[in-house]
Enzyme design. Structure first.
Site, PDB file in Angstrom:
ATOM      1  N   PHE A 111      48.697  30.021  47.679  1.00 15.51           N
ATOM      2  CA  PHE A 111      47.779  30.693  46.999  1.00 15.51           C
ATOM      3  C   PHE A 111      48.329  31.970  46.241  1.00 15.51           C
ATOM      4  O   PHE A 111      47.755  32.470  45.252  1.00 15.51           O
ATOM      5  CB  PHE A 111      46.472  31.048  47.902  1.00 15.51           C
ATOM      6  CG  PHE A 111      46.849  32.384  48.626  1.00 15.51           C
ATOM      7  CD1 PHE A 111      46.291  33.748  48.315  1.00 15.51           C
ATOM      8  CD2 PHE A 111      47.695  32.297  49.814  1.00 15.51           C
ATOM      9  CE1 PHE A 111      46.664  34.765  49.155  1.00 15.51           C
ATOM     10  CE2 PHE A 111      47.926  33.408  50.595  1.00 15.51           C
ATOM     11  CZ  PHE A 111      47.371  34.502  50.286  1.00 15.51           C
ATOM     12  N   LYS A 112      49.508  32.580  46.549  1.00 13.91           N
ATOM     13  CA  LYS A 112      50.149  33.711  46.019  1.00 13.91           C
ATOM     14  C   LYS A 112      50.440  33.432  44.442  1.00 13.91           C
ATOM     15  O   LYS A 112      50.505  34.328  43.854  1.00 13.91           O
ATOM     16  CB  LYS A 112      51.282  34.025  46.730  1.00 13.91           C
ATOM     17  CG  LYS A 112      51.316  34.087  48.263  1.00 13.91           C
ATOM     18  CD  LYS A 112      50.264  35.340  48.708  1.00 13.91           C
ATOM     19  CE  LYS A 112      50.097  35.491  49.970  1.00 13.91           C
ATOM     20  NZ  LYS A 112      51.242  35.858  50.966  1.00 13.91           N
ATOM     21  N   ASP A 113      50.607  32.331  44.147  1.00 18.77           N
ATOM     22  CA  ASP A 113      50.809  31.765  42.943  1.00 18.77           C
ATOM     23  C   ASP A 113      49.865  32.336  41.803  1.00 18.77           C
ATOM     24  O   ASP A 113      49.873  32.777  40.605  1.00 18.77           O
ATOM     25  CB  ASP A 113      51.048  30.347  42.399  1.00 18.77           C
ATOM     26  CG  ASP A 113      52.424  29.623  43.013  1.00 18.77           C
ATOM     27  OD1 ASP A 113      53.219  30.479  42.919  1.00 18.77           O
ATOM     28  OD2 ASP A 113      52.230  28.671  43.511  1.00 18.77           O
ATOM     29  N   THR A 146      54.641  34.869  50.003  1.00 14.98           N
ATOM     30  CA  THR A 146      54.661  35.772  48.786  1.00 14.98           C
ATOM     31  C   THR A 146      56.151  35.775  48.235  1.00 14.98           C
ATOM     32  O   THR A 146      56.264  35.884  47.039  1.00 14.98           O
ATOM     33  CB  THR A 146      54.518  37.310  49.270  1.00 14.98           C
ATOM     34  OG1 THR A 146      53.025  37.236  49.460  1.00 14.98           O
ATOM     35  CG2 THR A 146      54.593  38.385  48.312  1.00 14.98           C
TER      36      THR A 146
END
Length: 494
Positions: A111-113, A146
């Site tokens: 999800f950090k993308d 991250t």
């Protein structure tokens, strides 16, 4: 009214969003916030059918008003394009009686993308006039995801370099290889002899080292900034996917504009769930935000007792990205929930630093608990959740999503209120744990486990993950916590 940003611990700063993004962390160690949050509401009645990119333009325009419409359009177009495996960017799937928001279709399968594909584009537009050849060194501690997402976003980005620290032996084999094989002339990666909290605390101390800052500015024409969610430019793009989830629910007929929705969020550093709070402040009808923790359940204890205590055992679990005892973004939530009481926040953070714990007033805790629920899962329960979700629904989840799935299944269901579970990573980032949980052969390498998982479930590993098996390792540096400053100093000279 001009939107300005200042520290959670004082109101003396008055920065634009561009200045806050470029600086990353306030000089007093606080996190940048804006007292104008919520004054501008985001229209929701026409979200159904709207592309993710258009939703992003609307939400980010409200949060970052000193970026022009053209600047935002350029950033959004570059960040959410062909590098995503699904054109919906964050597709919503119905799984059993719940909905799952898939946040892992970006280039690093986490999800950090969502934020770290756009942060470098933001950063490129923050260079002040007269800065000359000054570059920004992005300094990041990671508990697993991250680091790779930041490396992928900033690799060879003009005017920047990036240094990532990760806890040695405390990330998955796939996560480590994602970082140590990263290409790019401006990237640096090192394993730290300690856990994530050790690395994160050291990074914050480096940001607060005024002597180092002066030295880097003079000798290397470099200033430090962050890609962790302590940077407001990392946080606000995550607000978008809450609105995108609502848009997809409207398209499915699950809600009408104005109907409330509940979100269950696996989180360690509190950024992912804090973005949901920002969405609510912008007008999204969020009924509850449920914080799902793993065995390192410091957030659960805080939300149930009002006492935050990091003086506790640290557990290395099968959900490593949530193995965190100091949840940095909690500070922003406390600031807003205390109605901007910067003096209280400064006192609480001082107590945390000095004594390892703080306690919030009972009235504040009661207010927090009206919006934020909580739950947690131990490692056996995580494995059970992975197994049960597959057996009952034919849907494979990773160990972090499984924490949220387990918590969600224990919660009473409110009639007419859809429940959305945020899925933060591809199960192929943790193939051994998923195989073990499904009763599959987990012998051999992580890549053998990927193949086993694919064959058993009829799914496919993302090509970028499967290709790590033959990727060349570029970085094998290891540093002690007290040597991190010197490592950054050397990286800035490269």
């Amino acid at each position: 009214m001009v939107t300005t940003f200042h520290s959670t611990r004082s109101t003396t700063d008055s920065l634009t969003s561009k200045q806050a993004i470029r600086q990353g962390l306030a000089a007093d160690g606080g996190l940048f916030v804006s007292d104008q949050l919520g004054e501008t509401k985001v229209r929701i009645d026409d979200l159904a059918g709207m592309a993710y990119q258009d939703i992003a333009a609307r939400v980010l325009g409200a949060l970052l008003p000193d970026f022009t419409d053209g600047e935002l359009a350029d950033c959004i177009g570059a960040a959410y394009g062909d590098q995503w495996a699904d054109p919906a960017i964050t597709p919503l799937r119905q799984v059993g009686d719940d909905w799952v928001l898939e946040l892992f279709h970006g280039p690093t399968s986490a999800f950090k993308d969502v934020a770290l594909q756009i942060l470098p584009r933001f950063m490129a537009r923050t260079t002040p006039e007269g800065a000359g050849d000054e570059r920004v060194m992005i300094l990041t501690a990671t508990s697993g995801d991250t680091g790779k997402a930041a490396l992928a976003g900033f690799a060879d980005a003009p005017g920047t370099a990036i240094t990532v620290f990760y806890p040695k032996g405390k990330v998955s084999q796939v996560q480590e290889l994602q970082m140590t094989t990263q290409t790019g002339a401006n990237v640096h990666v090192a394993a730290v002899d300690g856990n994530f909290d050790d690395a994160q605390s050291a990074v914050k101390a480096i940001f607060g080292d005024e002597r180092l800052a002066g030295e880097l500015a003079e000798r290397a024409h470099t200033r430090l900034s962050s890609a962790n969610s302590i940077n407001v430019g990392r946080l606000v793009p995550q607000v978008v996917y809450y609105f995108a989830a609502y848009a997809r629910l409207m398209e499915q007929g699950a809600v009408q504009a104005g109907d409330e929705v509940e979100f269950v969020v696996p989180t360690g550093n509190f950024g992912d769930v804090l973005a949901g709070y920002y969405a609510k402040e912008l007008g999204l009808p969020v009924k509850h935000l449920v914080v799902a923790s793993d065995r390192n359940n410091v957030l659960f204890d805080f939300l149930t007792t009002g006492t935050y205590n990091r003086q506790r055992p640290f557990y290395q679990t099968i959900s490593p990205s949530m193995d965190i005892l100091v949840s940095s973004n909690l500070e922003r939530m406390l600031y807003y929930m205390s109605e901007g009481d910067a003096r209280l926040i400064a006192m609480l953070m001082s107590d945390l630093k000095q004594w390892g714990a703080f306690e919030v007033p009972e009235t504040l805790l009661a207010k927090i608990r009206r919006l934020f629920g909580c739950g947690w899962a131990d490692e056996e329960q995580v494995r059970e959740a992975i197994h049960d979700c597959w057996e009952k629904n034919g849907y494979v989840i990773d160990p972090h999503t499984a924490c949220a799935w387990f918590v969600a299944q224990l919660m009473p269901r409110e009639e007419g209120v859809p429940r959305v579970v945020l899925s933060t990573a591809s199960p192929y980032k943790f193939p051994r744990t998923v195989c073990e949980s499904l009763g599959l052969d987990a012998s051999g390498t992580d890549f053998d486990c990927m193949d086993t998982l694919a064959k058993a479930t009829g799914t496919e590993p993302p090509a970028a993950l499967r290709g790590l098996e033959t990727a060349a390792v570029r970085f094998d540096d290891e540093v002690a916590v007290d040597a991190m400053t010197d490592y950054v100093r050397r990286a800035c000279q490269d």
